[in-house]
Design an enzyme around this catalytic site. Sequence first.
Site, PDB file in Angstrom:
ATOM      1  N   GLN A   1       0.859  -1.174   0.000  1.00  0.00           N
ATOM      2  CA  GLN A   1       0.000   0.000   0.000  1.00  0.00           C
ATOM      3  C   GLN A   1       0.901   1.231   0.000  1.00  0.00           C
ATOM      4  O   GLN A   1       1.533   1.536   1.006  1.00  0.00           O
ATOM      5  CB  GLN A   1      -0.908   0.000   1.237  1.00  0.00           C
ATOM      6  CG  GLN A   1      -1.852  -1.183   1.316  1.00  0.00           C
ATOM      7  CD  GLN A   1      -2.892  -1.149   0.218  1.00  0.00           C
ATOM      8  OE1 GLN A   1      -3.563  -0.133   0.004  1.00  0.00           O
ATOM      9  NE2 GLN A   1      -3.036  -2.253  -0.500  1.00  0.00           N
ATOM     10  N   GLU A   2       0.971   1.901  -1.140  1.00  0.00           N
ATOM     11  CA  GLU A   2       1.851   3.066  -1.257  1.00  0.00           C
ATOM     12  C   GLU A   2       1.141   4.341  -0.836  1.00  0.00           C
ATOM     13  O   GLU A   2      -0.088   4.380  -0.694  1.00  0.00           O
ATOM     14  CB  GLU A   2       2.340   3.211  -2.705  1.00  0.00           C
ATOM     15  CG  GLU A   2       3.293   2.120  -3.101  1.00  0.00           C
ATOM     16  CD  GLU A   2       3.845   2.287  -4.510  1.00  0.00           C
ATOM     17  OE1 GLU A   2       4.772   1.537  -4.834  1.00  0.00           O
ATOM     18  OE2 GLU A   2       3.361   3.151  -5.285  1.00  0.00           O
ATOM     19  N   ASN A   3       1.934   5.375  -0.665  1.00  0.00           N
ATOM     20  CA  ASN A   3       1.432   6.675  -0.271  1.00  0.00           C
ATOM     21  C   ASN A   3       2.352   7.720  -0.883  1.00  0.00           C
ATOM     22  O   ASN A   3       3.553   7.482  -1.008  1.00  0.00           O
ATOM     23  CB  ASN A   3       1.445   6.769   1.264  1.00  0.00           C
ATOM     24  CG  ASN A   3       0.733   7.980   1.777  1.00  0.00           C
ATOM     25  OD1 ASN A   3       1.227   9.097   1.657  1.00  0.00           O
ATOM     26  ND2 ASN A   3      -0.430   7.762   2.356  1.00  0.00           N
TER      27      ASN A   3
ATOM     28  N   ALA B   1       3.555  10.214   0.396  1.00  0.00           N
ATOM     29  CA  ALA B   1       4.632  10.380   1.371  1.00  0.00           C
ATOM     30  C   ALA B   1       5.213   8.982   1.579  1.00  0.00           C
ATOM     31  O   ALA B   1       4.766   8.221   2.425  1.00  0.00           O
ATOM     32  CB  ALA B   1       4.092  10.953   2.676  1.00  0.00           C
ATOM     33  N   TYR B   2       6.177   8.613   0.721  1.00  0.00           N
ATOM     34  CA  TYR B   2       6.692   7.238   0.641  1.00  0.00           C
ATOM     35  C   TYR B   2       6.859   6.494   1.967  1.00  0.00           C
ATOM     36  O   TYR B   2       6.476   5.345   2.059  1.00  0.00           O
ATOM     37  CB  TYR B   2       7.994   7.210  -0.155  1.00  0.00           C
ATOM     38  CG  TYR B   2       7.805   6.863  -1.617  1.00  0.00           C
ATOM     39  CD1 TYR B   2       6.696   7.296  -2.321  1.00  0.00           C
ATOM     40  CD2 TYR B   2       8.730   6.089  -2.284  1.00  0.00           C
ATOM     41  CE1 TYR B   2       6.525   6.976  -3.652  1.00  0.00           C
ATOM     42  CE2 TYR B   2       8.576   5.768  -3.621  1.00  0.00           C
ATOM     43  CZ  TYR B   2       7.471   6.211  -4.304  1.00  0.00           C
ATOM     44  OH  TYR B   2       7.308   5.885  -5.613  1.00  0.00           O
TER      45      TYR B   2
ATOM     46  N   CYS C   1       4.625  -2.521   3.112  1.00  0.00           N
ATOM     47  CA  CYS C   1       4.862  -3.674   2.235  1.00  0.00           C
ATOM     48  C   CYS C   1       3.810  -4.760   2.444  1.00  0.00           C
ATOM     49  O   CYS C   1       3.183  -4.839   3.498  1.00  0.00           O
ATOM     50  CB  CYS C   1       6.244  -4.260   2.518  1.00  0.00           C
ATOM     51  SG  CYS C   1       7.618  -3.144   2.226  1.00  0.00           S
TER      52      CYS C   1
ATOM     53  N   GLU D   1       4.215  -7.993   2.889  1.00  0.00           N
ATOM     54  CA  GLU D   1       4.563  -8.946   3.935  1.00  0.00           C
ATOM     55  C   GLU D   1       4.146  -8.430   5.308  1.00  0.00           C
ATOM     56  O   GLU D   1       3.536  -9.151   6.104  1.00  0.00           O
ATOM     57  CB  GLU D   1       6.074  -9.214   3.947  1.00  0.00           C
ATOM     58  CG  GLU D   1       6.601  -9.833   2.674  1.00  0.00           C
ATOM     59  CD  GLU D   1       7.081  -8.818   1.634  1.00  0.00           C
ATOM     60  OE1 GLU D   1       6.405  -7.774   1.428  1.00  0.00           O
ATOM     61  OE2 GLU D   1       8.132  -9.061   1.023  1.00  0.00           O
TER      62      GLU D   1
ATOM     63  N   CYS E   1      12.012  -7.326   1.648  1.00  0.00           N
ATOM     64  CA  CYS E   1      12.971  -6.243   1.893  1.00  0.00           C
ATOM     65  C   CYS E   1      13.514  -6.367   3.320  1.00  0.00           C
ATOM     66  O   CYS E   1      13.056  -7.192   4.110  1.00  0.00           O
ATOM     67  CB  CYS E   1      12.311  -4.885   1.674  1.00  0.00           C
ATOM     68  SG  CYS E   1      11.158  -4.401   2.994  1.00  0.00           S
TER      69      CYS E   1
ATOM     70  N   CYS F   1      10.905  -5.902   6.145  1.00  0.00           N
ATOM     71  CA  CYS F   1      10.022  -7.064   6.241  1.00  0.00           C
ATOM     72  C   CYS F   1      10.756  -8.257   6.841  1.00  0.00           C
ATOM     73  O   CYS F   1      10.184  -9.011   7.634  1.00  0.00           O
ATOM     74  CB  CYS F   1       9.440  -7.413   4.872  1.00  0.00           C
ATOM     75  SG  CYS F   1       8.215  -6.204   4.326  1.00  0.00           S
TER      76      CYS F   1
END
Length: 160
Positions: free
Chosen positions: A63-65, A67-68, A73, A75, A112, A115
Amino acid sequence: MKEVNITATLHVYDNLEECPEDIQGLMHKAFEARDKAYAPYSKFLVGAALILEDGTIVTGNNQENAAYPSGLCAERTAIFYAGSQYPDKKITRMALSASSSNHTVMTPIPPCGACRQSISEYEIKQETPIEIYFMGQTGKVVKVSSLSDLLPLAFDKSYL
């Protein structure tokens, strides 16, 4: 000075059809989750499916945003949901799949670093390893028997 070698064991399947049937089914749940990911910025979609000791399947996706740092992620979405909804159930297996809107992802994509740390915390908490299977959209599937194969020197509560 002493030299220390750390080894990891990975099992590589040439394709999903080589995997056990139950893993194929779990990976298909990861595909379904991946296809619902919200990734308008990176165009990199990831799906995760976990199976709990009682057979319950929990899924999650990235789920991206804008504001990174505010995104999450796949997982961690799945594992945190499992931890909040099924706190007394052990996670036995995890399947991960990644795809891109820009190109076909054929390389197995592991979790990553953030995660890996989160999965490690759950392995330690439940005192049993979590098998992890990961792949791209298609192609090879990699299996590790425990997160410790991906993060051999994990930071845990014993350091606090």
